[in-house]
Design an enzyme around this catalytic site. Structure first.
Site, PDB file in Angstrom:
ATOM      1  N   TYR A 181     137.779  54.507   2.831  1.00 27.64           N
ATOM      2  CA  TYR A 181     138.783  54.047   3.793  1.00 27.64           C
ATOM      3  C   TYR A 181     140.126  53.748   3.118  1.00 27.64           C
ATOM      4  O   TYR A 181     141.155  53.669   3.773  1.00 27.64           O
ATOM      5  CB  TYR A 181     138.301  52.803   4.543  1.00 27.64           C
ATOM      6  CG  TYR A 181     137.141  53.057   5.501  1.00 27.64           C
ATOM      7  CD1 TYR A 181     136.575  54.315   5.610  1.00 27.64           C
ATOM      8  CD2 TYR A 181     136.636  52.043   6.290  1.00 27.64           C
ATOM      9  CE1 TYR A 181     135.525  54.557   6.468  1.00 27.64           C
ATOM     10  CE2 TYR A 181     135.577  52.278   7.161  1.00 27.64           C
ATOM     11  CZ  TYR A 181     135.031  53.529   7.242  1.00 27.64           C
ATOM     12  OH  TYR A 181     133.991  53.763   8.093  1.00 27.64           O
TER      13      TYR A 181
ATOM     14  N   ASP B  69     120.625  58.173   4.094  1.00 26.05           N
ATOM     15  CA  ASP B  69     119.963  58.874   5.208  1.00 26.05           C
ATOM     16  C   ASP B  69     118.576  58.286   5.466  1.00 26.05           C
ATOM     17  O   ASP B  69     118.176  58.071   6.621  1.00 26.05           O
ATOM     18  CB  ASP B  69     119.890  60.384   4.951  1.00 26.05           C
ATOM     19  CG  ASP B  69     119.601  60.745   3.505  1.00 26.05           C
ATOM     20  OD1 ASP B  69     119.587  59.836   2.643  1.00 26.05           O
ATOM     21  OD2 ASP B  69     119.363  61.930   3.226  1.00 26.05           O
TER      22      ASP B  69
END
Ligand code: NAD
Length: 357
Positions: A140, A223
């Site tokens: 970010y 994941d």
């Protein structure tokens, strides 16, 4: 005297902060304390008045406060604005200016709400997770980033996931310290099978872990973590992860509780702290009195505990929320059958009245 800067923001931000302040007032009166609150504009409300999502004066006031209580920012009205002056930029500015590198999101399933989740009761009953998300680094903020023109006229968008040793060390240390106050179990989430930044993340977290031999550390790929949160969320105690993975996983974890309207958060730095509900400004229900103020109210409880060390009062607020839910009162987002349907402001009144010391 505790100094709190209150930034209601946009949409339901204003509504839920109003209820959180009722709770704060009640705490003041029963515990004979004084909170000096100062209110200011942030997000779209600030753009409308000042042309910017947050002014220098408000940033200064935030730095001079013991804590900041924020509602939410954003809404369609400001979606067309240039990226640099969108409401959400106020959040990034606050995080950066106040050095708020650790975002704490507790995900606890209230015993009265085990049927409000989309998952089965036996999967979520007893879930109690703390997601610790790194907040001022990673993709970010990493550079280079941008959108460039390719030679063939098409475009190329890019961002950079980057972490330095000290950024990983401080968030890992914070997570281990928090784990010591809980079940002493940490799961560090990364993608070390693919990303170099994650290889460093895993190495540094492991090093910090050696200083906390009483805390059990394990590593998991992001994941798999996303899958395990749905399959068996009770296996987790503290989850520590990067800015991007934490953003996604904490919203996923939020749904275990039944509604994003239930989840508080704290963003901590070494010298400053900001408390806010996890949810956004919810334009679809803004102004209708339907918002669930519990996330904002529980953010006040986190403030009492983390910044002011008023542990008993924090617990009193949390117990009041639990009692009101036990009595069956529900805002629309957690109401299954329309019974005891409660407005935002009624919920605030009920919780405030229930607080006892
Ligand atoms: P949102 O969290 O505002 O809403 C998502 C869904 O959850 C909506 O259906 C909404 O009605 C519901 N919801 C959220 N909070 C609720 C509450 N307290 N009670 C009952 N229902 C609730 O997310 P979004 O719709 O993706 O974003 C709306 C705006 O908020 C956007 O402008 C976005 O950028 C902004 N946003 C701000 C923050 C923040 O201020 N920290 C966080 C997320 C999104």
């Amino acid at each position: 005297m505790y100094k709190i800067l209150v930034l209601p923001g946009d949409g339901i931000g204003e509504e839920v902060v109003c209820e959180a302040l009722k709770v704060l007032k009640r705490v003041e009166s029963i515990a004979h304390l004084k909170f000096e609150t100062k209110e200011a504009l942030v997000g779209g409300a600030s753009i409308d008045k000042n042309g910017v999502p947050i002014t220098e004066d408000v940033l200064k006031a935030a730095k001079n406060s013991d804590a900041v209580l924020l509602g939410a920012v954003g809404g369609q009205k400001w979606d067309q604005l240039e990226y640099k002056i969108r409401p959400e930029q106020a959040l990034l500015a606050l995080r950066k200016e106040l050095g708020l590198y650790a975002n704490l999101r507790p995900v606890a399933v209230d015993p009265s709400l085990t049927d409000a989740s989309s998952l089965k009761r036996e999967v979520i009953e007893g879930v109690d997770i703390l997601v610790v998300r790194e907040l001022t680094g990673g993709i970010y903020f990493g550079t280079p980033k941008g959108i460039e023109k390719n030679k063939d006229g098409s475009e190329r968008g890019f961002n950079t996931e980057v972490y330095s040793t000290h950024e990983i060390e401080r968030i890992a240390k914070k997570a281990f310290e928090l784990a010591r106050k809980r079940k002493r179990k940490i799961t560090s989430v990364d993608k070390a099978n693919i990303l170099e930044s994650s290889i460093l993340w895993r190495k540094v977290v492991t090093e910090i872990g050696k200083r906390f031999p009483d805390v059990q550390l394990s590593h998991i790929y992001v994941d798999n973590c996303a899958m395990q949160l749905i399959r068996n969320p009770k296996q987790f105690d503290v989850i520590v992860t990067t800015n991007l993975f934490g953003d996604i996983l904490s919203d996923e974890a939020a749904m275990l509780t039944g509604s994003i309207g239930m989840l508080p958060s704290a963003s901590l730095g070494d010298h400053h702290a900001l408390y806010e509900p996890v949810h956004g400004s919810a334009p679809d229900i803004a102004g209708k009195g339907q918002a669930n103020p519990i996330a904002a109210i529980l953010s006040v409880a986190m403030m009492l505990r983390c910044t002011f060390q008023l542990h008993d009062l924090a617990l009193a607020v949390e117990m009041a929320v639990r009692q009101v839910l036990k009595e069956g009162f529900r805002t629309a987002d957690i109401c299954q059958d329309g019974v005891n349907l409660t407005s935002c402001s009624e919920m605030g009144n009920l919780v405030a009245k229930e607080i006892k010391v």
